[in-house]
Write an enzyme that holds these catalytic residues in place. Structure first.
Site, mmCIF file in Angstrom:
data_model
loop_
_atom_site.group_PDB
_atom_site.id
_atom_site.type_symbol
_atom_site.label_atom_id
_atom_site.label_comp_id
_atom_site.label_asym_id
_atom_site.label_seq_id
_atom_site.Cartn_x
_atom_site.Cartn_y
_atom_site.Cartn_z
ATOM 1 N N GLU A 6 -9.910 -2.116 -11.017
ATOM 2 C CA GLU A 6 -10.208 -1.551 -9.696
ATOM 3 C C GLU A 6 -8.968 -0.885 -9.125
ATOM 4 O OE1 GLU A 6 -10.668 -1.484 -5.245
ATOM 5 O OE2 GLU A 6 -9.109 -2.381 -6.459
ATOM 6 N N GLU A 7 -7.819 -1.509 -9.347
ATOM 7 C CA GLU A 7 -6.575 -1.047 -8.714
ATOM 8 C C GLU A 7 -6.070 0.286 -9.267
ATOM 9 O OE1 GLU A 7 -5.473 -2.213 -6.097
ATOM 10 O OE2 GLU A 7 -5.970 -4.327 -5.943
#
Lengths: 329, 349
Positions: free
Chosen positions: A196-197
């Protein structure tokens, strides 16, 4: 009396797992949920998908298990490691922090001599793992190895302080909801997403594979309750935050309405969130295939992307309750 | 006709993510010229006009019906509203605007400004930051909270202005001018025979990253996708190289985002039917619906038409109605030119 499961939280938060390196944290979550899901699988990118069968709508719940970190780019003759960032790592928050590699090797982040502190950049910093030569360093670490912040989990009264609350606290909320769901009217896919990051990459493929009717991400959001901070009407301790907007999504009006209604009906403390910078998994989910109405339950969090992120236990409990009630609706 | 449609379109409020009122206007005008109207899960509206072919190819036209604007961020103790932007709002254009807050009911408000008499010398030279601006709706905090919640959409209040000749000015011409082009195209097609199924899609959420066009294109799975958006029109302060002229026809995009055979065909048709056109060189990302459509599924052959527009992302955006009519005509003739065509062959590199 708090119902929070401190042992589980500590395990989730202190485990290593920068984006692209989620093996360890995935196994911990898999072990934790295996008795509660009807089916568990891992997709090609490494997303962990736990299915709770039901007859109704197909709902995808996403919490990301990766965290920000650093990657070694070069090792000099004296054994100092140069590095680059994985996700949003600020040089100012990384300076003099301890970092941990997957095998437990620890290091501290140092910097070159600078005339002015504002010139600080990751390129002027290095990791010191306490060795005297390149050879010695190479026995522990290689170029391409990744590390995360190393800070212990703390719970004190209503607050929790740790690295990686973004977004292991979302994983915790999803795990607790999965455990609490007995007979569910809907078919729920709990997805513990990867990467996600670095751009919502795990959620994108997971959503394509699951093909849900509705998506709910659980993630942290920033707050506007610290001295002279940027204006934002979200306060730690005021309840789960129902997202209206961030840089990745404008919440589907019907999903937002549903969340607010459920919170009101059940007297769950909530607040509305307008986040001016930052995004989360729902940003990828909602534009998958022909479109997926999606929303986000956020946990208000101070000092996001630092080694000492902070959330309120009360807000975590509100988020769990809100998620459970929505899934049963 | 197109002037009336434009007026109705730009005077309707449809902030990015909240396009349902605009969709109603689009539906009203598109329905007589289409076989079917569909709303997708994101809220994009497709007007479908069936082709004559047994196995019709699909052409998707995309113009976005959302507009940039603001959103309620906080109501302060005195009832003033703090706000954030949705899409690329230029903060210099906001002071002293009249706005509408779309709360439980629509409320008028004004974005106030400090009197010039008491401005400090340093303040005179700087533009005021959005975070320092406030909307005044004339209510106390308690009263305001009865009508307004966090996250309520806010749009600029602005009527369309008829300038001289065929020029008009208003808000949201980016990209309701493009929606008007699709209307013109559908109207032209109603008197023509075409083999392809035509999907004229008024998309949502373009201004935050073509989030409507991506699922719409997945859903329709077109063989060719053409976005109609607005492009920078020349004004005295802008470089000739980056702009097109108002009134000299739609600009046909060329670059990585554009399938060369679609580009070639559009130019061929423009020349054949004496439709004025200009060239629009876009080497990389166009930031339009075409950019989202191109990489859908196995890839879509895309084209891009830009209506020249002055003062982009302000409430006095200005276009020439003739450019809209010409773009509509160009698209209709382009679609008809595909009759009997083996698209796979035509699009082959």
């Amino acid at each position: 009396m708090s119902k929070i499961n401190n042992d589980l939280l500590k395990k989730l938060l202190e485990t290593f797992g920068p984006s692209g390196n989620e093996e360890t944290i995935r196994e911990i979550i898999r072990e934790e949920i295996k008795d509660y899901a009807d089916e568990i699988k891992v997709d090609a990118l490494g997303n962990l998908i736990a299915i709770k069968k039901g007859q109704g709508k197909k709902i995808m719940v996403a919490g990301h298990m990766d965290e920000i970190g650093i990657m070694v780019s070069n090792i000099d003759e004296n054994g100092f490691l140069r590095f680059t960032n994985i996700g949003g790592v600020s040089p100012f928050t990384a300076l003099y922090q301890r970092v941990m590699f997957v095998d437990g090797t620890l290091g501290v982040v140092g910097m070159e001599k600078l005339d002015e502190m504002k010139d600080l950049a990751l390129s002027k910093m290095f990791i010191d793992i306490g060795v005297y030569s390149k050879e010695e360093a190479m026995k522990k670490v290689n170029v391409g190895d990744v590390a995360c912040f190393y800070t212990p989990f703390v719970q004190n009264g209503d607050y929790i302080m740790s690295k990686a609350l973004d977004d292991r606290i979302g994983c915790y909320v999803a795990i607790e909801a999965l455990k609490a769901l007995k007979d569910c009217a809907n078919e729920v896919y709990f997805v513990f997403t990867v990467q996600e990051e670095v751009g919502l990459r795990g959620a994108r493929t997971a959503a394509y594979g699951v093909d849900p009717d509705m998506g709910i991400a659980i993630d942290v959001t920033t707050t506007g309750d610290t001295p002279k901070c940027k204006t934002m009407d979200v306060k730690m301790g005021n309840g789960a935050a129902i997202k209206v907007k961030d840089s990745s999504i404008l919440t589907h009006p019907e999903v937002k309405k549903l969340m607010v209604e459920v919170a009101k009906e059940n007297n769950i403390p909530y607040q509305l969130e307008i986040l001016e910078a930052g995004g989360t998994d729902s940003g990828a989910i909602h534009i998958t295939r022909s479109g997926v109405p999606s929303g986000v339950i956020s946990i208000p969090c101070r000092y996001v992307h630092s080694p000492s992120e902070m959330v309120s236990v009360k807000d975590v409990e509100s988020a769990i309750e809100l998620l459970c009630k929505i899934l049963q609706k | 006709m197109v002037r009336e449609l434009l007026k109705e379109l730009v005077e309707t409020h449809g902030l990015t993510g909240y396009e349902s009122e605009t969709a109603k206007i689009v539906e009203k005008y598109f329905r007589p010229y289409s076989d079917e109207i569909k709303l997708d899960k994101m809220g994009s509206l497709s007007a479908i006009k069936k082709g004559k072919s047994q196995n019709p190819n699909r052409i998707m036209l995309a113009a976005h019906m959302d507009e940039i604007g603001l959103m309620v961020k906080k109501i302060d103790e005195k009832g003033f509203i703090q706000f954030t932007n949705v899409g690329g709002v230029d903060q210099r254009t906001l002071l002293t605007q009249e706005v509408i807050i779309h709360g439980k009911e629509d409320l008028f408000g004004v974005i106030g400004s400090k009197p010039p008499h008491i401005l400090e010398a340093s303040e005179r030279k700087k533009s005021v930051k959005m975070e320092d601006m406030l909307i005044d709706v004339g209510l106390s905090k308690e009263e305001a909270e009865k009508y307004i919640s966090l996250g309520d959409p806010i749009t600029i209040r602005r009527k369309m202005l008829n300038l001289q000749d065929d020029m008009v000015a208003g808000k949201a011409l980016d990209d309701r001018a493009g929606v008007a082009v699709m209307y013109e195209c559908l109207r032209e097609l109603s008197n023509m025979n075409h083999d392809c199924d035509v999907y004229a899609v008024a998309t949502v959420q373009e201004e935050v990253g073509y989030r409507g066009a991506i699922p719409a294109a997945f859903n329709i799975s077109p063989d060719i996708g053409i976005a109609i958006d607005v492009g920078f029109a020349s004004t005295p302060e802008l470089s000739k190289d980056d702009t097109a002229d108002l009134g000299k026809g739609p600009a046909i995009g060329f670059g990585a985002n554009i399938h060369p055979k679609v580009y070639d065909r559009l130019i061929k048709i423009a020349k054949e039917y004496n439709i004025p056109w200009q060239q629009d060189i876009c080497p990389g990302a166009t930031g339009t619906d075409a950019w989202g459509m191109q990489v859908t599924r196995c890839g879509v052959a895309t084209g891009l038409l830009s209506i020249p527009l002055r003062y982009m992302h302000t409430s006095v955006e200005t276009v020439d109605i003739n450019d809209i009519k010409n773009a509509g005509k160009l698209l209709a003739y382009f679609i008809v030119s595909l009759n009997g065509e083996d698209l796979e062959g035509m699009l082959c590199y």
